[in-house]
Structures are given as structure tokens and as C-alpha cells.
Design a protein around this motif. Structure first.
Motif, PDB file in Angstrom:
ATOM      1  N   HIS A 195       0.852  -1.182   0.000  1.00 33.93           N
ATOM      2  CA  HIS A 195       0.000   0.000   0.000  1.00 33.93           C
ATOM      3  C   HIS A 195       0.888   1.232   0.000  1.00 33.93           C
ATOM      4  CE1 HIS A 195       0.649   1.277   4.263  1.00 33.93           C
ATOM      5  NE2 HIS A 195       0.952  -0.008   4.396  1.00 33.93           N
ATOM      6  N   ALA A 196       0.348   2.357  -0.440  1.00 31.73           N
ATOM      7  CA  ALA A 196       1.111   3.601  -0.468  1.00 31.73           C
ATOM      8  C   ALA A 196       1.075   4.238   0.912  1.00 31.73           C
ATOM      9  CB  ALA A 196       0.531   4.548  -1.504  1.00 31.73           C
ATOM     10  N   ASP A 197       2.235   4.441   1.511  1.00 27.74           N
ATOM     11  CA  ASP A 197       2.346   5.106   2.809  1.00 27.74           C
ATOM     12  C   ASP A 197       2.253   6.610   2.548  1.00 27.74           C
ATOM     13  OD1 ASP A 197       2.923   6.090   5.287  1.00 27.74           O
ATOM     14  OD2 ASP A 197       4.706   4.874   5.616  1.00 27.74           O
ATOM     15  N   THR A 198       1.035   7.154   2.608  1.00 29.13           N
ATOM     16  CA  THR A 198       0.816   8.542   2.207  1.00 29.13           C
ATOM     17  C   THR A 198       1.592   9.528   3.070  1.00 29.13           C
ATOM     18  OG1 THR A 198      -1.185   8.581   3.580  1.00 29.13           O
ATOM     19  CG2 THR A 198      -1.458   8.040   1.253  1.00 29.13           C
ATOM     20  N   ALA A 199       1.906   9.158   4.312  1.00 26.68           N
ATOM     21  CA  ALA A 199       2.633  10.073   5.187  1.00 26.68           C
ATOM     22  C   ALA A 199       4.061  10.316   4.701  1.00 26.68           C
ATOM     23  CB  ALA A 199       2.660   9.525   6.617  1.00 26.68           C
ATOM     24  N   THR A 200       4.587   9.432   3.876  1.00 30.30           N
ATOM     25  CA  THR A 200       5.968   9.576   3.401  1.00 30.30           C
ATOM     26  C   THR A 200       6.056  10.320   2.077  1.00 30.30           C
ATOM     27  OG1 THR A 200       5.977   7.506   2.134  1.00 30.30           O
ATOM     28  CG2 THR A 200       6.509   7.365   4.492  1.00 30.30           C
ATOM     29  N   PHE A 201       4.924  10.558   1.409  1.00 26.31           N
ATOM     30  CA  PHE A 201       4.974  11.129   0.067  1.00 26.31           C
ATOM     31  C   PHE A 201       5.187  12.645   0.104  1.00 26.31           C
ATOM     32  CE2 PHE A 201       3.624   7.113  -1.444  1.00 26.31           C
ATOM     33  CZ  PHE A 201       3.890   7.089  -2.793  1.00 26.31           C
ATOM     34  N   THR A 202       6.086  13.096  -0.744  1.00 28.43           N
ATOM     35  CA  THR A 202       6.327  14.512  -0.973  1.00 28.43           C
ATOM     36  C   THR A 202       5.867  14.832  -2.388  1.00 28.43           C
ATOM     37  OG1 THR A 202       8.255  14.494   0.485  1.00 28.43           O
ATOM     38  CG2 THR A 202       8.048  16.337  -1.049  1.00 28.43           C
ATOM     39  N   TRP A 203       4.868  15.721  -2.493  1.00 28.41           N
ATOM     40  CA  TRP A 203       4.315  16.047  -3.807  1.00 28.41           C
ATOM     41  C   TRP A 203       4.827  17.396  -4.284  1.00 28.41           C
ATOM     42  CZ3 TRP A 203       1.772  12.551  -6.589  1.00 28.41           C
ATOM     43  CH2 TRP A 203       1.215  11.462  -5.917  1.00 28.41           C
ATOM     44  N   GLY A 204       4.791  17.607  -5.571  1.00 28.46           N
ATOM     45  CA  GLY A 204       5.192  18.865  -6.150  1.00 28.46           C
ATOM     46  C   GLY A 204       6.681  18.966  -6.400  1.00 28.46           C
ATOM     47  N   LEU A 205       7.391  17.865  -6.296  1.00 35.24           N
ATOM     48  CA  LEU A 205       8.825  17.868  -6.533  1.00 35.24           C
ATOM     49  C   LEU A 205       9.106  17.954  -8.032  1.00 35.24           C
ATOM     50  CD1 LEU A 205      11.714  17.461  -5.427  1.00 35.24           C
ATOM     51  CD2 LEU A 205      11.377  15.029  -5.721  1.00 35.24           C
ATOM     52  N   ILE A 206       9.936  18.885  -8.435  1.00 34.88           N
ATOM     53  CA  ILE A 206      10.273  19.038  -9.845  1.00 34.88           C
ATOM     54  C   ILE A 206      11.482  18.172 -10.161  1.00 34.88           C
ATOM     55  CG2 ILE A 206      10.988  20.663 -11.631  1.00 34.88           C
ATOM     56  CD1 ILE A 206       9.550  22.827 -10.038  1.00 34.88           C
ATOM     57  N   ALA A 207      11.375  17.373 -11.200  1.00 34.18           N
ATOM     58  CA  ALA A 207      12.452  16.451 -11.562  1.00 34.18           C
ATOM     59  C   ALA A 207      12.428  16.221 -13.059  1.00 34.18           C
ATOM     60  CB  ALA A 207      12.266  15.118 -10.824  1.00 34.18           C
ATOM     61  N   PRO A 208      13.520  15.708 -13.625  1.00 33.32           N
ATOM     62  CA  PRO A 208      13.503  15.360 -15.056  1.00 33.32           C
ATOM     63  C   PRO A 208      12.396  14.369 -15.361  1.00 33.32           C
ATOM     64  CG  PRO A 208      15.733  15.321 -14.193  1.00 33.32           C
ATOM     65  CD  PRO A 208      14.823  15.486 -13.006  1.00 33.32           C
ATOM     66  N   SER A 209      11.776  14.505 -16.524  1.00 29.20           N
ATOM     67  CA  SER A 209      10.676  13.617 -16.887  1.00 29.20           C
ATOM     68  C   SER A 209      11.186  12.199 -17.145  1.00 29.20           C
ATOM     69  CB  SER A 209       9.960  14.149 -18.130  1.00 29.20           C
ATOM     70  OG  SER A 209      10.869  14.198 -19.211  1.00 29.20           O
ATOM     71  N   GLY A 210      10.274  11.241 -17.040  1.00 31.38           N
ATOM     72  CA  GLY A 210      10.613   9.851 -17.329  1.00 31.38           C
ATOM     73  C   GLY A 210      11.105   9.050 -16.141  1.00 31.38           C
ATOM     74  N   LEU A 211      10.950   9.562 -14.914  1.00 34.50           N
ATOM     75  CA  LEU A 211      11.445   8.842 -13.735  1.00 34.50           C
ATOM     76  C   LEU A 211      10.358   8.043 -13.025  1.00 34.50           C
ATOM     77  CD1 LEU A 211      13.901  11.341 -12.025  1.00 34.50           C
ATOM     78  CD2 LEU A 211      14.423   9.403 -13.493  1.00 34.50           C
ATOM     79  N   GLU A 212       9.120   8.093 -13.497  1.00 29.35           N
ATOM     80  CA  GLU A 212       8.069   7.364 -12.798  1.00 29.35           C
ATOM     81  C   GLU A 212       8.402   5.876 -12.768  1.00 29.35           C
ATOM     82  OE1 GLU A 212       3.246   7.233 -12.561  1.00 29.35           O
ATOM     83  OE2 GLU A 212       4.142   7.411 -14.533  1.00 29.35           O
ATOM     84  N   GLY A 213       8.270   5.281 -11.583  1.00 26.76           N
ATOM     85  CA  GLY A 213       8.557   3.861 -11.460  1.00 26.76           C
ATOM     86  C   GLY A 213       8.841   3.465 -10.026  1.00 26.76           C
ATOM     87  N   LEU A 214       9.303   2.224  -9.857  1.00 27.59           N
ATOM     88  CA  LEU A 214       9.621   1.653  -8.555  1.00 27.59           C
ATOM     89  C   LEU A 214      11.134   1.484  -8.439  1.00 27.59           C
ATOM     90  CD1 LEU A 214       6.892  -1.153  -8.551  1.00 27.59           C
ATOM     91  CD2 LEU A 214       6.686   1.167  -7.660  1.00 27.59           C
ATOM     92  N   THR A 216      13.999  -0.250  -5.830  1.00 31.82           N
ATOM     93  CA  THR A 216      14.203  -1.144  -4.680  1.00 31.82           C
ATOM     94  C   THR A 216      15.577  -0.992  -4.054  1.00 31.82           C
ATOM     95  OG1 THR A 216      15.039  -2.945  -6.070  1.00 31.82           O
ATOM     96  CG2 THR A 216      12.659  -2.817  -5.762  1.00 31.82           C
ATOM     97  N   ARG A 217      16.524  -0.424  -4.775  1.00 30.65           N
ATOM     98  CA  ARG A 217      17.886  -0.325  -4.247  1.00 30.65           C
ATOM     99  C   ARG A 217      18.263   1.106  -3.890  1.00 30.65           C
ATOM    100  NH1 ARG A 217      18.434  -4.010  -8.587  1.00 30.65           N
ATOM    101  NH2 ARG A 217      19.150  -2.349  -9.982  1.00 30.65           N
ATOM    102  N   ALA A 218      18.085   2.030  -4.792  1.00 30.87           N
ATOM    103  CA  ALA A 218      18.448   3.416  -4.536  1.00 30.87           C
ATOM    104  C   ALA A 218      17.643   4.313  -5.463  1.00 30.87           C
ATOM    105  CB  ALA A 218      19.939   3.636  -4.764  1.00 30.87           C
ATOM    106  N   ALA A 219      17.421   5.547  -5.023  1.00 29.45           N
ATOM    107  CA  ALA A 219      16.680   6.494  -5.836  1.00 29.45           C
ATOM    108  C   ALA A 219      17.562   7.019  -6.958  1.00 29.45           C
ATOM    109  CB  ALA A 219      16.213   7.653  -4.963  1.00 29.45           C
ATOM    110  N   PRO A 220      16.963   7.493  -8.047  1.00 31.21           N
ATOM    111  CA  PRO A 220      17.764   8.139  -9.092  1.00 31.21           C
ATOM    112  C   PRO A 220      18.570   9.288  -8.505  1.00 31.21           C
ATOM    113  CG  PRO A 220      15.494   7.814  -9.796  1.00 31.21           C
ATOM    114  CD  PRO A 220      15.530   7.473  -8.356  1.00 31.21           C
ATOM    115  N   LYS A 221      19.713   9.546  -9.070  1.00 33.54           N
ATOM    116  CA  LYS A 221      20.594  10.577  -8.523  1.00 33.54           C
ATOM    117  C   LYS A 221      19.915  11.937  -8.461  1.00 33.54           C
ATOM    118  CE  LYS A 221      24.950   8.380  -9.927  1.00 33.54           C
ATOM    119  NZ  LYS A 221      26.187   8.529 -10.723  1.00 33.54           N
ATOM    120  N   SER A 222      19.076  12.238  -9.436  1.00 29.92           N
ATOM    121  CA  SER A 222      18.411  13.540  -9.443  1.00 29.92           C
ATOM    122  C   SER A 222      17.412  13.699  -8.311  1.00 29.92           C
ATOM    123  CB  SER A 222      17.727  13.761 -10.791  1.00 29.92           C
ATOM    124  OG  SER A 222      16.805  12.726 -11.035  1.00 29.92           O
ATOM    125  N   LEU A 223      17.018  12.579  -7.680  1.00 27.12           N
ATOM    126  CA  LEU A 223      16.053  12.634  -6.567  1.00 27.12           C
ATOM    127  C   LEU A 223      16.717  12.250  -5.239  1.00 27.12           C
ATOM    128  CD1 LEU A 223      12.926  10.943  -8.185  1.00 27.12           C
ATOM    129  CD2 LEU A 223      13.449  13.365  -8.003  1.00 27.12           C
TER     130      LEU A 223
END
Length: 230
Positions: A195-214, A216-223
Motif C-alpha cells: 500500500h502507499a504510505d501517504t505520510a511519506t509522500f512529498t508532492w510537487g517535486l520538480i524532476a527530469p521527466s521519465g522517472l516514474e517507477g519503482l 528497490t535499491r536506490a533512488a535516481p541521482k536527481s532525486l
């Protein structure tokens, strides 16, 4: 047994809209096809009396038929598809989760498998995360970082510069929600599912397009400076 609803004529000046609810449902209508509105299920055509001889193409709404890829650590895994449900003031957007499943069903539904329909984009991704966790030996229920396109499309906040606003228009910037998907713990009836832990979500973050996904190891460097820790 009820038959199909009757075919009615489209509005000649707005042929791309459903003649009953005015929902945009087809980009380039043809005179020789019958369309189905994704919002109210109305069937319409230029020549409704010829429906027996016309091609019935069903729902052709670009929003409903477009696939939004979901990757796991950058590798293709599945896709989401938004659809409308309900009529008028009760209409709402829902999100279908589909899984690429070429090995199990080689010739089934364009080599994809339907997973579930959810009220939010993040929850649809959580269903895909659960399918990813099912392994040959045991379930991997460790938290998963999710990068989700902003469902509210609230892109033009006061703090956004003109340069960033221009980047939205050319598709090089996007607004994301970044948060954690967690597994339900026993004795919850959906134990093991995500389930989505809504308390952890930060919305409105500007980032390069095409990063939507899951991830499991580490976030993209831009994020890397923004997402919560897994």
C-alpha cells in the motif's frame, strides 16, 4: 439478456465529443466507425442508421488507452492506464495496473496481464510492487520507493520560475510524488500486499521527466536528496 445500447448521432460541430455527456472521447473521428464513450458508455456514429455495416471500435479515448510505463530499477515491468468511471458529478478517474507477462502468457492480451483497478495512481503502483515481490523462494516484502506523476497536475505553484514553467511545456520537467510503498503487516487481511504510505509522500517535486517507477535499491541521482529512506 440486455442488448447493446442504441447508437446515436454525433454532434457535427464537435464530433470528437460524446453527444450525451460531452466528454472528449476520440481524437480523429471517422464517418465509418462507431465509438463508445468511456465516461457514460454511449455509442455514437456519424450515420447511426448504418451501425450494422460500420466498424465498432469501442473506447478510443487517448487518455484511457494510453499506456504509462512503470519500471523497476529502470527495467520495464508493467504499465498504468487511466480510465473514467461513473457519470456526471459522480465521475472519477481510476487507474488500471497491467503487468508485462510474456513468459507465462505468450499470446494472451498482447502479452500483458491485468492486475487491478485502483482509485489512485500510487495504489495501482503498489499492486505492481506486490507482483514484483513474489519470487521463486520467498516474498521480498522490503519497502519500495515509488516515484509517481502528480495526479492533481498542480504544476504551476507560485515558487516556480518562468524557466521551469517553460520546461513543463516542452516536456523536459515534470512534477512527481516521491514516497514509500509498504507491505501490510499481519493480522491485516491483505498481509503481504503493498500500500502507499501517504505520510511519506512529498508532492510537487520538480524532476527530469521519465522517472516514474519503482526503485528497490536506490533512488535516481536527481532525486537522491528528496525521497525518504527505505
Amino acid at each position: 439478456m440486455r442488448g447493446n445500447p442504441p447508437v446515436i448521432g454525433w454532434c457535427s460541430n464537435k464530433a470528437y465529443q460524446c453527444p450525451r455527456c460531452r466528454h472528449d472521447t476520440v481524437a480523429s473521428p471517422s464517418r465509418w466507425e462507431v465509438y463508445t464513450c468511456c465516461n457514460c458508455a454511449t455509442r455514437f456514429a456519424r450515420f447511426p442508421r448504418l451501425q450494422r455495416f460500420l466498424r465498432h471500435v469501442g473506447v478510443t479515448c487517448e487518455v484511457c488507452t494510453e499506456r504509462h510505463p512503470v519500471t523497476v530499477d529502470g527495467e520495464p515491468f508493467g504499465f498504468l492506464r487511466r480510465r473514467h468511471n461513473g457519470v456526471g458529478m459522480y465521475a472519477q478517474d481510476q487507474f488500471e495496473a497491467w503487468l508485462y507477462d510474456t513468459d507465462e502468457f505468450a499470446d494472451h492480451r498482447d502479452r500483458v496481464r491485468y492486475v487491478n483497478t485502483c482509485a489512485s495512481r500510487a495504489e495501482a503502483m503498489a499492486d505492481l510492487a506486490w507482483r514484483r515481490s513474489i519470487g521463486p523462494v520467498e516474498d521480498d516484502l522490503s519497502p519500495v520507493l515509488a516515484v509517481v506523476v502528480d495526479e492533481e497536475f498542480n504544476k504551476y505553484a507560485p515558487e516556480i520560475s518562468d524557466t521551469q514553467a517553460d520546461s513543463f511545456l516542452d516536456g523536459t520537467l515534470e512534477v512527481y510524488g516521491v514516497g514509500i510503498l509498504r507491505a501490510y503487516a499481519p493480522p491485516h487481511p491483505r498481509r503481504g500486499q503493498y500500500h502507499a504510505d501517504t505520510a511519506t509522500f512529498t508532492w510537487g517535486l520538480i524532476a527530469p521527466s521519465g522517472l516514474e517507477g519503482l526503485y528497490t535499491r536506490a533512488a535516481p541521482k536527481s532525486l537522491a536528496a528528496h525521497p525518504p529512506r527505505l
